[in-house]
Design a protein around this motif. Structure first.
Motif, short mmCIF file in Angstrom:
data_model
loop_
_atom_site.label_atom_id
_atom_site.label_comp_id
_atom_site.label_asym_id
_atom_site.label_seq_id
_atom_site.Cartn_x
_atom_site.Cartn_y
_atom_site.Cartn_z
N MET A 1 -2.20 9.60 -43.82
CA MET A 1 -1.13 9.12 -44.66
C MET A 1 -1.43 7.72 -45.17
SD MET A 1 1.66 10.19 -45.83
CE MET A 1 3.09 9.62 -46.65
N LEU A 2 -1.99 6.90 -44.27
CA LEU A 2 -2.32 5.53 -44.66
C LEU A 2 -3.40 5.53 -45.75
CD1 LEU A 2 -1.96 2.50 -44.18
CD2 LEU A 2 -3.77 2.68 -42.47
N THR A 3 -4.35 6.44 -45.64
CA THR A 3 -5.40 6.52 -46.66
C THR A 3 -4.80 6.87 -48.01
OG1 THR A 3 -6.91 7.28 -44.95
CG2 THR A 3 -7.60 7.60 -47.22
N PHE A 4 -3.87 7.79 -48.01
CA PHE A 4 -3.22 8.18 -49.26
C PHE A 4 -2.44 7.02 -49.87
CE2 PHE A 4 0.44 10.10 -51.52
CZ PHE A 4 -0.28 10.67 -52.57
N LEU A 5 -1.74 6.28 -49.04
CA LEU A 5 -0.98 5.12 -49.54
C LEU A 5 -1.90 4.04 -50.09
CD1 LEU A 5 1.81 4.85 -46.84
CD2 LEU A 5 2.02 5.73 -49.18
N LEU A 6 -3.03 3.83 -49.40
CA LEU A 6 -4.01 2.87 -49.93
C LEU A 6 -4.59 3.34 -51.26
CD1 LEU A 6 -5.87 1.83 -46.68
CD2 LEU A 6 -4.35 0.43 -48.07
N TRP A 7 -4.82 4.65 -51.38
CA TRP A 7 -5.33 5.17 -52.64
C TRP A 7 -4.29 5.00 -53.75
CZ3 TRP A 7 -4.00 9.05 -56.08
CH2 TRP A 7 -4.94 9.30 -57.07
N LEU A 8 -3.03 5.22 -53.44
CA LEU A 8 -1.98 5.01 -54.44
C LEU A 8 -1.90 3.54 -54.87
CD1 LEU A 8 0.96 7.27 -53.25
CD2 LEU A 8 -0.49 7.58 -55.25
N LEU A 9 -2.06 2.65 -53.92
CA LEU A 9 -2.07 1.23 -54.24
C LEU A 9 -3.26 0.90 -55.14
CD1 LEU A 9 -0.84 -1.60 -53.72
CD2 LEU A 9 -2.43 -1.78 -51.80
N LEU A 10 -4.40 1.46 -54.84
CA LEU A 10 -5.57 1.26 -55.69
C LEU A 10 -5.35 1.86 -57.07
CD1 LEU A 10 -8.50 0.20 -55.80
CD2 LEU A 10 -9.23 2.47 -55.05
N LEU A 11 -4.66 2.98 -57.14
CA LEU A 11 -4.36 3.61 -58.42
C LEU A 11 -3.47 2.71 -59.29
CD1 LEU A 11 -4.64 6.17 -60.18
CD2 LEU A 11 -2.57 7.03 -59.08
N VAL A 12 -2.56 2.01 -58.67
CA VAL A 12 -1.69 1.10 -59.41
C VAL A 12 -2.46 -0.14 -59.86
CG1 VAL A 12 0.32 -0.42 -59.19
CG2 VAL A 12 0.42 1.91 -58.31
N ILE A 13 -3.32 -0.66 -58.98
CA ILE A 13 -4.04 -1.89 -59.28
C ILE A 13 -5.21 -1.64 -60.24
CG2 ILE A 13 -5.44 -3.74 -58.28
CD1 ILE A 13 -3.73 -3.46 -55.75
N ALA A 14 -6.03 -0.65 -59.95
CA ALA A 14 -7.23 -0.38 -60.75
C ALA A 14 -7.40 1.13 -60.91
CB ALA A 14 -8.44 -1.00 -60.09
N PRO A 15 -6.76 1.72 -61.90
CA PRO A 15 -6.82 3.18 -62.06
C PRO A 15 -8.23 3.76 -62.21
CG PRO A 15 -5.09 2.27 -63.45
CD PRO A 15 -5.83 1.12 -62.86
N PRO A 16 -9.13 3.13 -63.00
CA PRO A 16 -10.46 3.74 -63.11
C PRO A 16 -11.21 3.78 -61.77
CG PRO A 16 -10.13 2.14 -64.86
CD PRO A 16 -8.99 1.99 -63.92
N VAL A 17 -11.07 2.73 -60.99
CA VAL A 17 -11.75 2.70 -59.69
C VAL A 17 -11.16 3.77 -58.77
CG1 VAL A 17 -12.23 1.27 -57.66
CG2 VAL A 17 -12.27 0.25 -59.94
N ALA A 18 -9.86 3.96 -58.81
CA ALA A 18 -9.22 4.97 -57.98
C ALA A 18 -9.67 6.37 -58.37
CB ALA A 18 -7.71 4.85 -58.09
N LEU A 19 -9.82 6.63 -59.64
CA LEU A 19 -10.26 7.95 -60.09
C LEU A 19 -11.72 8.20 -59.72
CD1 LEU A 19 -8.48 8.18 -63.55
CD2 LEU A 19 -7.86 9.28 -61.40
N VAL A 20 -12.54 7.17 -59.83
CA VAL A 20 -13.95 7.31 -59.41
C VAL A 20 -14.02 7.57 -57.91
CG1 VAL A 20 -16.13 6.06 -59.13
CG2 VAL A 20 -14.92 5.99 -61.31
#
Length: 64
Positions: A1-20
């Motif tokens: 769950m923590l990994t998913f929340l960190l990924w969502l945070l990364l998606l908000v901050i830097a969407p291209p990096v999160a998608l990669v």
């Protein structure tokens, strides 16, 4: 769950990096899989060696 929340945070901050990261995650998992299998095998062998080495001591100290 923590990994998913960190990924969502990364998606908000830097969407291209999160998608990669989302696209590369399965590839990294496949690359690391053999190391996990070898780790499991080595752990099993070390436990077997430890059991064989400590068997005489366990037999001699056993109380009936």
């Amino acid at each position: 769950m923590l990994t998913f929340l960190l990924w969502l945070l990364l998606l908000v901050i830097a969407p291209p990096v999160a998608l990669v990261a989302l696209l590369l995650y399965p590839l990294v998992w496949l690359i690391l899989l053999p190391f996990r299998i070898v780790g499991i095998a080595v752990d099993g062998v070390l436990r077997l060696v430890w059991a064989v080495v400590t068997l005489p001591a366990r037999i001699l100290t056993r109380r009936w």
